[in-house]
Scaffold this active site. Structure first.
Site, PDB file in Angstrom:
ATOM      1  N   ASP A 105      64.375  16.487  47.413  1.00 14.19           N
ATOM      2  CA  ASP A 105      63.820  15.593  48.431  1.00 14.19           C
ATOM      3  C   ASP A 105      64.872  14.639  49.002  1.00 14.19           C
ATOM      4  O   ASP A 105      65.915  14.386  48.388  1.00 14.19           O
ATOM      5  CB  ASP A 105      62.701  14.745  47.827  1.00 14.19           C
ATOM      6  CG  ASP A 105      61.419  15.526  47.606  1.00 14.19           C
ATOM      7  OD1 ASP A 105      61.462  16.766  47.716  1.00 14.19           O
ATOM      8  OD2 ASP A 105      60.388  14.899  47.303  1.00 14.19           O
ATOM      9  N   ASP A 106      64.528  14.107  50.185  1.00 17.51           N
ATOM     10  CA  ASP A 106      65.189  12.951  50.824  1.00 17.51           C
ATOM     11  C   ASP A 106      66.488  13.263  51.542  1.00 17.51           C
ATOM     12  O   ASP A 106      67.136  12.351  52.056  1.00 17.51           O
ATOM     13  CB  ASP A 106      65.434  11.814  49.824  1.00 17.51           C
ATOM     14  CG  ASP A 106      64.140  11.256  49.252  1.00 17.51           C
ATOM     15  OD1 ASP A 106      63.062  11.596  49.774  1.00 17.51           O
ATOM     16  OD2 ASP A 106      64.215  10.494  48.272  1.00 17.51           O
ATOM     17  N   HIS A 156      59.416  16.357  54.797  1.00 22.76           N
ATOM     18  CA  HIS A 156      59.147  15.201  53.937  1.00 22.76           C
ATOM     19  C   HIS A 156      58.866  13.971  54.802  1.00 22.76           C
ATOM     20  O   HIS A 156      59.117  12.843  54.388  1.00 22.76           O
ATOM     21  CB  HIS A 156      60.346  14.965  53.018  1.00 22.76           C
ATOM     22  CG  HIS A 156      60.058  14.119  51.814  1.00 22.76           C
ATOM     23  ND1 HIS A 156      58.874  14.194  51.103  1.00 22.76           N
ATOM     24  CD2 HIS A 156      60.820  13.184  51.167  1.00 22.76           C
ATOM     25  CE1 HIS A 156      58.920  13.352  50.091  1.00 22.76           C
ATOM     26  NE2 HIS A 156      60.077  12.719  50.112  1.00 22.76           N
ATOM     27  N   HIS A 160      60.026   8.561  55.671  1.00 18.16           N
ATOM     28  CA  HIS A 160      59.639   8.315  54.279  1.00 18.16           C
ATOM     29  C   HIS A 160      58.690   7.126  54.090  1.00 18.16           C
ATOM     30  O   HIS A 160      58.845   6.331  53.154  1.00 18.16           O
ATOM     31  CB  HIS A 160      60.881   8.133  53.403  1.00 18.16           C
ATOM     32  CG  HIS A 160      60.671   8.516  51.970  1.00 18.16           C
ATOM     33  ND1 HIS A 160      60.032   7.706  51.053  1.00 18.16           N
ATOM     34  CD2 HIS A 160      61.010   9.636  51.286  1.00 18.16           C
ATOM     35  CE1 HIS A 160      60.003   8.285  49.865  1.00 18.16           C
ATOM     36  NE2 HIS A 160      60.586   9.480  49.985  1.00 18.16           N
ATOM     37  N   HIS A 241      66.281  15.390  43.704  1.00 22.82           N
ATOM     38  CA  HIS A 241      66.655  14.731  44.955  1.00 22.82           C
ATOM     39  C   HIS A 241      68.107  15.022  45.324  1.00 22.82           C
ATOM     40  O   HIS A 241      68.985  14.979  44.459  1.00 22.82           O
ATOM     41  CB  HIS A 241      66.455  13.220  44.842  1.00 22.82           C
ATOM     42  CG  HIS A 241      65.022  12.822  44.629  1.00 22.82           C
ATOM     43  ND1 HIS A 241      64.391  12.941  43.406  1.00 22.82           N
ATOM     44  CD2 HIS A 241      64.094  12.327  45.496  1.00 22.82           C
ATOM     45  CE1 HIS A 241      63.133  12.531  43.523  1.00 22.82           C
ATOM     46  NE2 HIS A 241      62.924  12.159  44.770  1.00 22.82           N
TER      47      HIS A 241
END
Length: 273
Positions: A105-106, A156, A160, A241
């Site tokens: 993620d991210d 995603h 965020h 991540h």
């Protein structure tokens, strides 16, 4: 002749005076009445009530301000929802085949994403990268590197946010206008019926995870490896991540855990996103 020269009597004179008086009174009444009618005809009309010419305080307090000019991405959802995507792991996790689904993620991050890709390639593993729209825009070209290596990309959101705590318009924008994919992972895993409905309407399926080794908290490489080995079971989705901070521990843990899991017979396909 006496008949023609007879003086006018007193009674006759009084009758004539009375008749003249009455005629004068009638004429005066007619004049006064006409003036009264004329005056009434020119009387100013009353003004309309204030509520018809301006917004009352109550209305002003309850009526929302005009919607500012917004980009199309902040408008209402399209009237025709997109076809929802199927389960991205269903076709890959059938029978007794031992598979684990790695996810990151991210990102994409210009420092950490290439390092994650190198470790995956080293062990013949693939993963799904749940990317942020803002990071894609800031680092063009990394998306193509991820895909070229045989991995897949999920959305995603754009920036965020916690989707359960923002306005419907902002939530719609973050979901519909983020990275193009058929998979969507809500930030923080925060979801509710409205979030899921928007994800479905955007033609995506919500994808969470089964194992969180808490690499985002940087507990140390050994702790991340131990968490994965302890909790990962067949067909699980593992959360890690490649963005959002220093991911040196994540890269090192990935390099240690992949050969151990491969020795247990696991393979690592990318989800169908």
């Amino acid at each position: 002749m006496l008949g023609n020269n007879r003086p006018i009597g007193r009674g006759s004179m009084m009758s004539r005076k009375f008749a003249a008086f009455v005629a004068t009174g009638v004429a005066l009444a007619v004049v006064v009445g006409s003036l009264l009618v004329l005056a009434l005809g020119h009387e100013p009309q009353p003004r309309p009530a204030a509520a018809t010419t301006q917004t009352s305080p109550t209305t002003a307090a309850t009526t929302p301000p005009p919607t500012p000019t917004a980009t199309p991405s902040l408008n209402a959802p399209p009237s025709t929802p997109r076809e929802p995507a199927p389960n991205p792991t269903a076709a890959l996790a059938t029978g007794n085949k031992k598979v684990l689904f790695l996810s990151f993620d991210d990102g994409p991050d210009p420092l950490w994403t290439p390092q994650v890709l190198q470790v995956l390639a080293k062990y013949g593993a693939h993963a799904t990268f749940f990317e942020l729209g803002a990071m894609q825009s800031a680092h063009p070209g990394l998306r193509e590197q991820v895909l070229a290596a045989g991995n897949t990309i999920g959305s995603h959101s754009i920036s965020h946010p916690q989707l359960t705590a923002i306005s419907a318009a902002k939530r719609h924008h973050e979901i519909f206008d983020g990275p193009q994919s058929t998979c969507f992972r809500p930030p923080y895993g925060a979801s509710n019926p409205k979030v899921r409905a928007d994800i479905k309407a955007a033609g995506m399926v919500q994808v969470l995870w089964d194992v969180d080794p808490r690499d985002w908290a940087r507990p140390g490489t050994t702790a991340i490896v131990h968490n994965i080995l302890t909790h990962a079971h067949n067909h699980n989705i593992i959360l890690m991540h490649d963005g959002g901070g220093n991911r040196a521990e994540t890269v090192a843990a990935l390099d240690k855990v992949l050969p151990l899991l491969k020795a247990q017979g696991y393979s690592f396909p990318a989800m169908d996103c």
